[in-house]
Enzyme design. Sequence first.
Site, short mmCIF file in Angstrom:
data_model
loop_
_atom_site.label_atom_id
_atom_site.label_comp_id
_atom_site.label_asym_id
_atom_site.label_seq_id
_atom_site.Cartn_x
_atom_site.Cartn_y
_atom_site.Cartn_z
N CYS A 265 0.84 -1.21 0.00
CA CYS A 265 0.00 0.00 0.00
C CYS A 265 0.87 1.26 0.00
O CYS A 265 1.70 1.45 0.88
CB CYS A 265 -0.92 0.00 1.21
SG CYS A 265 -1.86 1.55 1.36
N ASN B 231 -13.95 9.00 -3.83
CA ASN B 231 -14.60 7.91 -4.55
C ASN B 231 -14.59 6.69 -3.64
O ASN B 231 -13.53 6.27 -3.20
CB ASN B 231 -13.85 7.58 -5.85
CG ASN B 231 -14.06 8.64 -6.92
OD1 ASN B 231 -15.06 9.34 -6.90
ND2 ASN B 231 -13.12 8.74 -7.83
N CYS C 79 0.31 3.75 3.28
CA CYS C 79 0.67 3.36 4.65
C CYS C 79 1.96 4.09 5.06
O CYS C 79 2.67 4.64 4.22
CB CYS C 79 0.87 1.84 4.71
SG CYS C 79 -0.68 0.93 4.94
N HIS D 145 -8.79 7.29 2.07
CA HIS D 145 -8.25 8.52 1.48
C HIS D 145 -9.27 9.18 0.58
O HIS D 145 -10.25 8.56 0.16
CB HIS D 145 -6.98 8.21 0.68
CG HIS D 145 -7.24 7.53 -0.63
ND1 HIS D 145 -7.65 6.22 -0.72
CD2 HIS D 145 -7.16 7.98 -1.91
CE1 HIS D 145 -7.82 5.88 -1.99
NE2 HIS D 145 -7.53 6.93 -2.74
#
Lengths: 352, 352
Positions: free
Chosen positions: B152, B251, B155, B264
Amino acid sequence: MSGTTVSARPPWRRAGCPQLGQGHEPEYIRGANATNRTDQNRRGCSDTPASSASVRPILQGRMDSPIMSAVPTASADRRSPRGVRLARTTMVQPDGRHVYLYGAFQPPPASYVAPLLTSGEWQQRWNPLRQEWVMYASGRQGRTFLPERAACPLCPSTEGHSTEIPASAYDAAVFENRFPAVRSGAPTGPLPPGAKPSAGVSEVVVYTDRHEGSFGTLPADRLDALVEVWADRCRELARRSDVRYVFIFENRGEAVGVTLHHPHGQIMGYPFVPPVPAIELAAASRHQRRTGTCLHCTLAADERRAKVRVILDQDGIVGYVPVSARWPYEVHVVPARHVGALPDSSSAVRRA
Amino acid sequence: MSGTTVSARPPWRRAGCPQLGQGHEPEYIRGANATNRTDQNRRGCSDTPASSASVRPILQGRMDSPIMSAVPTASADRRSPRGVRLARTTMVQPDGRHVYLYGAFQPPPASYVAPLLTSGEWQQRWNPLRQEWVMYASGRQGRTFLPERAACPLCPSTEGHSTEIPASAYDAAVFENRFPAVRSGAPTGPLPPGAKPSAGVSEVVVYTDRHEGSFGTLPADRLDALVEVWADRCRELARRSDVRYVFIFENRGEAVGVTLHHPHGQIMGYPFVPPVPAIELAAASRHQRRTGTCLHCTLAADERRAKVRVILDQDGIVGYVPVSARWPYEVHVVPARHVGALPDSSSAVRRA
């Protein structure tokens, strides 16, 4: 002359300009009554005035009595005004919805029982922030959603399975949607401020009686016939006093909301010119006033000259990726010579 | 005073009005140079002029040297102009992208290597049919798509895993997108007719350093801080000469294009007012001229009076389903008292 019954004008159309629903009318709803300059005197589908003699629906037959009380007459070919052989048989279901069978068909089984229009309430409501109408159709919540193959409502009717199509075989069919998004003369329920009755027509176009396949796998002669069907629907709907814009489309794939897999598309006859076509019409009008030329023709001619994004240029049809495409696979398909609307095109161009 | 470097004005901004790219300029592109009446003298995010002394970014620290050549200083709380404690540390990655750490954080591991801005070409192209700009960003094709949990990029950074965030722990972070949709000063490649260089800024807002969870599961104090982050970004981006409209959004769900699951959102600083807000601003201006009142306030007041579609009305915040909602779950959340833009709201309202 036309195969459809033009719906009685809803109450708000009787006055000189649209009247809104009962109740408190705040200032911000005023825009809803303003004449839209961009769609004045326009019909989205045709440049031809509704009264013009050149608007000639291809009408083969008509049954005004409910399908249950009369067996459809067999179709017979008839030459359309532009020389394409395409028969049309018009039927009216017991709930008043029209069904148009194009080409040849076989009568339905004797046990046929027509499905019924959904109940519900239909309205259009003015959105004062976005300055646009939003169509409400509560009955669509109950629409057929991805049925089993054997329960397909677009397949031919058989003993024990009555579908939307009152025929045991057919070439192509159009019917008024049982779950319409827009509908003239429909029940409204209580109208909130800024709302008025729905108007317009929602049709379903069934490309073939074969459940499997898609637009892309249709044989050439079926594609030819389908374009004639579109032109016929466009011509007829554009003549209705409750239709200002005709939108022919197909949603492909469950990701964009397809609920039936049988090859089909839809047609919306809107009671207004929707926002995007209104902008496009205004842009084309401005271009015409400034240059005396058609914006779409100019764009296509520029692409043909540049030869960078043209992917098809034959038989009077140009397909190109516009320089300012909004999607990765956006393709605009236009006739190489100027045509006002689909029904005005030559049958050769429509076949191409 | 601001923590960001305002990008050098791209060439087309140096003249009095936007200049288009080289090459043949057809008539239909003229609209691209016309002043948009609806967005003239407007900034989508704030009613406050950019030069006003009331625009005070919350600036805690700044490192203009690349992150690899200096270790970030530890953050220290500082009282923001409106009395909310929120620290901000600004860093600049080797490729020039800004990272803003809000609240407390821990420095990255010594092995940290910053990811690099994607290569590609950025343009904006005028769509003469829809009369709007379309933003092009070829580099976004290569963006990180649903990576493994361990990979990710949002992170905290660890030994052997350098992420977008140059910190081994943090409260909240904002960084300039490595795959920006809009970007000032970016390479353009050859500009076709009707195109000009891209402009604006694309930022990513990381709500927390915890990978699991969502906006809805954040603790109250983190939500408070997040709204302060939004207000800070809004205030700062609205001051940029290459930004006309600030759009803060999230989104949610892969169906609408989410490519990373770490909680996020995003912020776009557009170089123009996009079509829908332009219509809304024009509608609100007309309403103001006619009635002397704010359209949004009027709509909220009407809903509070009707008490039919209000789902929240407390602590200075009203949430309601608009009478002409376009989606089944559309909710408008507005302050009960008039506020020009997010940065102008009181911290109590922002907390609510």
